[in-house]
Write a protein that holds these residues in place. Structure first.
Motif, PDB file in Angstrom:
ATOM      1  N   SER A 199      -3.095  -2.385   3.682  1.00 30.90           N
ATOM      2  CA  SER A 199      -2.907  -1.027   2.282  1.00 30.90           C
ATOM      3  C   SER A 199      -3.899  -0.606   2.376  1.00 30.90           C
ATOM      4  CB  SER A 199      -3.238  -1.840   1.349  1.00 30.90           C
ATOM      5  OG  SER A 199      -3.015  -0.638   0.217  1.00 30.90           O
TER       6      SER A 199
ATOM      7  N   THR B 296       1.489   0.633   5.576  1.00 30.23           N
ATOM      8  CA  THR B 296       1.205   1.219   6.084  1.00 30.23           C
ATOM      9  C   THR B 296       1.582   2.908   5.550  1.00 30.23           C
ATOM     10  OG1 THR B 296       2.920   1.755   7.493  1.00 30.23           O
ATOM     11  CG2 THR B 296       1.876   0.058   7.941  1.00 30.23           C
ATOM     12  N   ALA B 297       2.031   2.889   4.290  1.00 32.25           N
ATOM     13  CA  ALA B 297       2.928   4.401   4.447  1.00 32.25           C
ATOM     14  C   ALA B 297       1.506   5.447   3.828  1.00 32.25           C
ATOM     15  CB  ALA B 297       3.705   3.852   2.769  1.00 32.25           C
ATOM     16  N   ARG B 298       0.659   5.186   3.230  1.00 30.70           N
ATOM     17  CA  ARG B 298      -0.190   6.431   3.321  1.00 30.70           C
ATOM     18  C   ARG B 298      -1.036   6.563   4.435  1.00 30.70           C
ATOM     19  NH1 ARG B 298      -4.809   5.326  -1.196  1.00 30.70           N
ATOM     20  NH2 ARG B 298      -5.154   7.986  -0.406  1.00 30.70           N
ATOM     21  N   ALA B 299      -0.718   6.034   5.321  1.00 30.91           N
ATOM     22  CA  ALA B 299      -1.270   6.394   6.909  1.00 30.91           C
ATOM     23  C   ALA B 299      -0.444   7.743   7.731  1.00 30.91           C
ATOM     24  CB  ALA B 299      -1.892   5.236   7.584  1.00 30.91           C
ATOM     25  N   ARG B 300       0.353   6.721   7.761  1.00 30.83           N
ATOM     26  CA  ARG B 300       2.358   7.273   7.917  1.00 30.83           C
ATOM     27  C   ARG B 300       2.208   8.700   7.486  1.00 30.83           C
ATOM     28  NH1 ARG B 300       5.679   4.408   7.133  1.00 30.83           N
ATOM     29  NH2 ARG B 300       6.083   5.213   5.012  1.00 30.83           N
ATOM     30  N   GLU B 301       1.956   9.027   6.082  1.00 30.74           N
ATOM     31  CA  GLU B 301       2.241  10.153   5.271  1.00 30.74           C
ATOM     32  C   GLU B 301       0.999  11.526   5.916  1.00 30.74           C
ATOM     33  OE1 GLU B 301       1.464   8.125   1.723  1.00 30.74           O
ATOM     34  OE2 GLU B 301       4.255   8.062   1.720  1.00 30.74           O
ATOM     35  N   ALA B 302      -0.426  10.796   6.294  1.00 27.63           N
ATOM     36  CA  ALA B 302      -1.363  11.636   6.024  1.00 27.63           C
ATOM     37  C   ALA B 302      -1.256  11.951   7.874  1.00 27.63           C
ATOM     38  CB  ALA B 302      -2.524  10.731   6.446  1.00 27.63           C
TER      39      ALA B 302
ATOM     40  N   ALA C 174      -5.129   1.579   5.886  1.00 27.83           N
ATOM     41  CA  ALA C 174      -4.363   2.948   5.419  1.00 27.83           C
ATOM     42  C   ALA C 174      -4.814   4.152   4.309  1.00 27.83           C
ATOM     43  CB  ALA C 174      -2.793   2.851   4.961  1.00 27.83           C
ATOM     44  N   SER C 175      -5.171   3.019   3.474  1.00 29.77           N
ATOM     45  CA  SER C 175      -5.801   4.264   2.506  1.00 29.77           C
ATOM     46  C   SER C 175      -7.506   4.651   2.954  1.00 29.77           C
ATOM     47  CB  SER C 175      -5.971   3.604   1.833  1.00 29.77           C
ATOM     48  OG  SER C 175      -5.039   3.047   0.829  1.00 29.77           O
TER      49      SER C 175
ATOM     50  N   ALA D  29      -6.494   7.549   5.649  1.00 26.34           N
ATOM     51  CA  ALA D  29      -6.077   7.947   5.188  1.00 26.34           C
ATOM     52  C   ALA D  29      -6.839   9.964   4.024  1.00 26.34           C
ATOM     53  CB  ALA D  29      -4.775   8.787   3.982  1.00 26.34           C
ATOM     54  N   SER D  30      -7.781   8.588   4.127  1.00 27.70           N
ATOM     55  CA  SER D  30      -8.822   9.491   3.343  1.00 27.70           C
ATOM     56  C   SER D  30      -9.905  10.461   3.801  1.00 27.70           C
ATOM     57  CB  SER D  30     -10.361   8.789   3.163  1.00 27.70           C
ATOM     58  OG  SER D  30     -10.356   7.853   3.644  1.00 27.70           O
TER      59      SER D  30
END
Length: 299
Positions: A91, A148-154, A94-95, A98-99
């Motif tokens: 997490s 890992t979702a935030r990385a994928r969404e970015a 991934a965060s 994404a940032s």
């Protein structure tokens, strides 16, 4: 390539680190202790503390962090350790990914997972298109991958390394199995009919390199050999490799006494196939178990 590696001191991380360095890649190792080497950077995944500049400009991030599933008897406390040591680092990475602004964001996150995702599949063959199973490990793998979702969404290409039993004489599950077999205590576990998905350490490393290079691949990838075997056949093959008989069946009740709840996971039947790797044209150096075990003990 500049590659940031979390979990670099573990069983798989140390071997991957050596392989990547030998190919001339620039490695940055994330560590939780005080920094002692020029290639190390400190982080605290449990508080979410990671300087984004460490990841900025890297070509890839590889996350293999996580406490050993079979290192201790499962208690409620240790099960929480297993979860926290996987989900929180994932997490955090991934965060932070994404940032970052898109032009400085690494293109790839290779994140560890496990074939435990599928639960007990009995005799049914499964690949990456198969649904999640039930049980603690299946639930943990879903949460782990979900982190890992935030990385994928970015827009980061996320590859989930669903790893089976990695065959290396010096680490992983093979080490205690080897000791038992050398002491003439080897044999099938809990009847031995359950399927075991295995992969040679050399092929696991080669597969990770392959996935780095193949930008069209994302999502879950089963890191297992093409021919899973039943546990009783694995025990016989290990006996052949070590020149020992392996006739002594280990009953489930004995495993339960030693391993606790993990005994149920250890004897789960998982006939897992490497669908994505096969379709992408990956070739295995050790496609049969005897070859993989010979290589494991030749190291």
């Amino acid at each position: 390539m500049r590659i940031v590696l979390a979990g670099a001191s573990g069983f798989l991380g140390s071997r991957l680190r050596t392989s990547l360095a030998a190919e001339g890649h620039e490695l940055v190792r994330l560590v939780r202790r005080p920094v002692t080497r020029p290639d190390e950077r400190r982080w605290d995944p449990f508080t979410g503390s990671l300087d984004a500049e460490i990841l900025a400009g890297a070509d890839a991030v590889v996350n293999l962090a996580g406490a050993g599933v079979g290192d201790k008897r499962w208690t409620d406390t240790y099960k929480q350790v297993l979860a926290d040591s996987r989900i929180r680092p994932t997490s955090t990475l991934a965060s932070v990914l994404a940032s970052l602004p898109a032009e400085r964001r690494p293109r790839l996150l290779l994140n560890a997972s496990a074939v435990g995702f599928y639960g007990d599949t009995g005799d049914a063959a499964v690949d990456e298109s198969s649904p999640a199973g039930g049980g603690f490990l299946a639930d943990l793998c879903q949460a782990w991958e979900g982190a890992t979702a935030r990385a994928r969404e970015a827009g980061v290409r996320v590859v989930l390394l669903r790893t089976g039993l990695v065959l290396d004489a010096n680490g992983g599950l093979l080490r205690p199995l080897t000791l038992a077999t050398r002491l003439y205590l080897g044999g099938p576990l809990a009847g031995g009919r359950q399927w075991m998905p295995w992969i040679a350490i050399a092929d696991w490393i080669r597969a990770v390199h392959f996935l780095m290079a193949h930008e069209e691949i994302s999502g879950p990838v089963n890191l297992v050999g093409p021919h899973p075997v039943r546990n009783r056949d694995f025990a016989r093959a290990l006996g052949r490799a070590l020149h020992r008989p392996a006739p002594w069946p280990v009953p489930r009740v004995a495993l339960r006494l030693v391993l606790g709840e993990f005994a149920n996971e250890a004897v789960a039947s998982q006939r897992v196939l490497p669908g994505v790797l096969t379709k992408a044209g990956f070739t295995f150096q050790h496609s049969d178990l005897d070859s993989a075990l010979r290589a494991a003990f030749a190291r």
